[in-house]
Design a protein around this motif. Structure first.
Motif, PDB file in Angstrom:
ATOM      1  N   GLN A 423      42.310  19.280  46.700  1.00 18.61           N
ATOM      2  CA  GLN A 423      42.449  20.409  45.832  1.00 18.61           C
ATOM      3  C   GLN A 423      43.810  21.024  46.051  1.00 18.61           C
ATOM      4  O   GLN A 423      44.569  21.457  45.009  1.00 18.61           O
ATOM      5  CB  GLN A 423      41.323  21.326  46.184  1.00 18.61           C
ATOM      6  CG  GLN A 423      41.424  22.827  45.268  1.00 18.61           C
ATOM      7  CD  GLN A 423      41.281  22.336  44.020  1.00 18.61           C
ATOM      8  OE1 GLN A 423      39.880  21.875  43.559  1.00 18.61           O
ATOM      9  NE2 GLN A 423      41.939  22.348  42.966  1.00 18.61           N
ATOM     10  N   ARG A 460      41.156  28.557  43.482  1.00 14.89           N
ATOM     11  CA  ARG A 460      40.642  27.299  43.457  1.00 14.89           C
ATOM     12  C   ARG A 460      41.275  26.305  44.437  1.00 14.89           C
ATOM     13  O   ARG A 460      40.636  25.495  45.340  1.00 14.89           O
ATOM     14  CB  ARG A 460      41.121  26.642  42.039  1.00 14.89           C
ATOM     15  CG  ARG A 460      40.110  25.174  42.143  1.00 14.89           C
ATOM     16  CD  ARG A 460      40.525  24.735  40.583  1.00 14.89           C
ATOM     17  NE  ARG A 460      40.068  25.482  39.581  1.00 14.89           N
ATOM     18  CZ  ARG A 460      40.601  25.469  38.267  1.00 14.89           C
ATOM     19  NH1 ARG A 460      41.784  25.009  38.116  1.00 14.89           N
ATOM     20  NH2 ARG A 460      40.054  26.419  37.320  1.00 14.89           N
ATOM     21  N   GLU A 529      30.685  25.231  42.740  1.00 13.52           N
ATOM     22  CA  GLU A 529      31.802  25.575  44.081  1.00 13.52           C
ATOM     23  C   GLU A 529      30.850  25.877  45.110  1.00 13.52           C
ATOM     24  O   GLU A 529      31.132  25.300  46.191  1.00 13.52           O
ATOM     25  CB  GLU A 529      32.408  26.574  43.627  1.00 13.52           C
ATOM     26  CG  GLU A 529      33.583  26.469  42.649  1.00 13.52           C
ATOM     27  CD  GLU A 529      34.537  27.688  42.494  1.00 13.52           C
ATOM     28  OE1 GLU A 529      34.552  28.631  43.594  1.00 13.52           O
ATOM     29  OE2 GLU A 529      35.100  27.903  41.428  1.00 13.52           O
TER      30      GLU A 529
END
Length: 532
Positions: A423, A460, A529
């Motif tokens: 990520q 994020r 998530e």
């Protein structure tokens, strides 16, 4: 069977599957047990497995779902053990079970016994996927079991057709049988290769998610029917197309992916539930047509066939696991090491399912000469007892066996760390791209909106790392977990206001649906998530 009976089957099986989710009993076993009990209840209609429905209408979507959830890269990396099981073991089990049945059952011709062997040879795709999902097996074992179950139906169906042609007197030689097998396999793969690119191209060009999902529902049936139309393996065609589409799913519109996942999860739940319930419902139908054999004889034959099915898998799996590694240094270097526990799990995870029963019910009543097919009803019964035996005996004991063997599990910390690193790299690329875009005057944004974009990217990027950090001493949540929970709470507050405004006639229902859909997408993102 009328429409009400079908609706009752789907509704009852879904209810039982829902109950199973609240218990420690695997859903397939509870569904089979419920079907067994229901088959003897007065007033329950007779549900017969019609191979003309199961094979072309139920098997393709189940295979499609399993293949979409599989990893093409993992399957390719494990192609050798998968091929040994899906092709080698299926043919080996066909021969061994057929030969033993021929020796044990008086008057059963070898050709008819080989039909029985082919019918009970393939472990079931639905059962394998359900077991892997429920028990959280190590990744490589899960890949091997899923890969085997995707391909072995094609092997078994082709072997069945070869044995059946010999049994009914069509004079098929062994050479012709091998040729039929190769043509069916190559043809199925070929049809899949031909269809997968244009289907994917069409999926990426259709701009409407509703049309894209309609196409998605048709794909497995189109692939299966096209391959069967040219006498190739419909199973392989479905698997090839689904693996390609799953590998390229990221190229499809996000709205389509969200809808498609929800649609296929519902289809999988309903079909899997109905399929296992149907297995149990066959008992009364099959038991009443055993024929002249005594109950003790039939019970003995059932135990022998079940024992041979289970034992033959271990006889194949152990040498198939260790002998190639002993003979080939390349295999030892390219594939991870295994100990004795892996073949034990793979050997015991060989549950049979609805495909075996569907193939058995497709056995013709008469041979080409007009005579009754040898011991057809007995073959049906032995197939049923083998399917039930593997689901109950192996299905009930497999979790305990896995716990006893103490298989290594994936380290949650290392999984989260890998996610965080991936990520972080993706977020850096996204931030660079955002900087390039906002440098163009044509992409000018008010500063608050630009800050919101940057905040989303920052959240994020930090989310996986925060899951590695300290937890809240009061709630036990990480900061990221608290953030997601609060996000869902504030979304719910907004949702209640929108509904109140609709009730007060300050907005209409069309606007309400649009606003709720926007909130639903945000909540779905928060849920994903949290699941990660």
């Amino acid at each position: 069977m009328d429409a009400l009976s079908v609706v009752a089957l789907v509704a009852a099986s879904a209810a039982v599957a829902g109950i199973a989710r609240r218990t420690a009993v695997p859903a397939p076993l509870l569904l089979v047990a419920a079907g067994l009990v229901a088959s003897y209840l007065p007033g329950v209609p007779e549900y017969t497995l019609d191979p003309h429905i199961v094979l072309p209408l139920i098997l393709p979507p189940l295979l499609h779902i399993a293949a979409l959830d599989s990893s093409y890269l993992d399957l390719r990396a494990n192609i050798r053990p998968i091929a040994l099981l899906s092709v080698g073991y299926t043919l080996f089990a066909t021969l061994v079970v057929g030969w033993v049945a021929h020796l044990v059952i008086p008057g059963l011709p070898l050709t008819a016994a080989l039909v029985l062997g082919a019918v009970v040879a393939p472990p079931d795709a639905v059962a394998a996927t359900a077991v892997a999902r429920k028990l959280r097996l190590p990744g490589r074992i899960t890949t091997i079991l899923q890969g085997e179950s995707l391909v072995n139906d094609a092997t078994a169906i082709t072997a069945y057709r070869v044995a059946l042609a010999a049994a009914v007197g069509e004079g098929l030689s062994w050479g012709e049988g091998v040729g039929m097998f190769l043509v069916a396999a190559a043809g199925g793969i070929g049809v899949g290769l031909v269809l997968m690119v244009p289907i994917h191209w069409l999926r990426t060009r259709l701009g409407e998610p509703l049309l894209q999902n309609t196409l998605s529902l048709l794909i497995p049936f189109v692939a299966y029917a096209a391959a069967e139309h040219v006498h190739a393996s419909g199973v392989l065609a479905v698997v090839v197309v689904a693996l390609f589409l799953g590998h390229r799913s990221w190229q499809v519109d996000f709205a389509t992916r969200l809808q498609e996942e929800a649609v296929w999860r519902m289809v999988a739940f309903l079909l899997e539930s109905a399929v296992f319930a149907l297995i149990g419902l066959q008992l009364a139908h099959v038991a009443g047509k055993i024929g002249s054999f005594s109950p003790w004889e039939v019970a003995g034959y059932a135990l022998v066939v079940f024992g041979v099915v289970v034992a033959s898998r271990f006889v194949w799996v152990f040498p198939g696991t260790f002998v190639p590694r002993m003979l080939s240094r390349r295999i030892r270097e390219r594939e991870p090491g295994v100990d004795w526990r892996t073949p034990v799990i793979v050997g015991w995870a060989g549950m049979r399912g609805v495909v075996s029963l569907a193939i058995a019910f497709s056995i013709p009543i008469l041979t080409a000469g007009g005579e009754p097919f040898p011991a057809r009803n007995l073959i049906l019964f032995l197939t049923f007892t083998t399917v039930i035996g593997t689901l109950v005996v192996q299905g009930l004991t497999l979790p305990a066996l896995i716990r006893a063997l103490k298989l290594p599990e994936r380290d949650p910390l290392s999984v989260t760390l890998a996610e965080a690193q991936a990520q972080s790299e993706a977020s850096r690329a996204a931030e660079r791209r955002l900087a390039e875009l906002v440098a163009d005057p044509g992409n000018a944004l008010p500063e608050p909106l630009l800050d919101r974009l940057r905040t989303v990217l920052e959240h994020r990027r930090n989310s996986p790392w925060e899951r590695l950090g300290a937890v809240n001493p009061v709630t036990g949540e990480s900061a990221d977990g608290t953030y997601r929970r609060l996000t869902r709470e504030v979304i719910q507050a907004e949702r209640e206001v929108f509904v109140r405004l609709r009730d007060e006639r300050r907005i209409d229902d069309e606007m309400l649906r649009a606003l709720l859909r926007r909130l639903d997408l945000e909540e779905a993102a928060a849920y994903r998530e949290a699941a990660g």
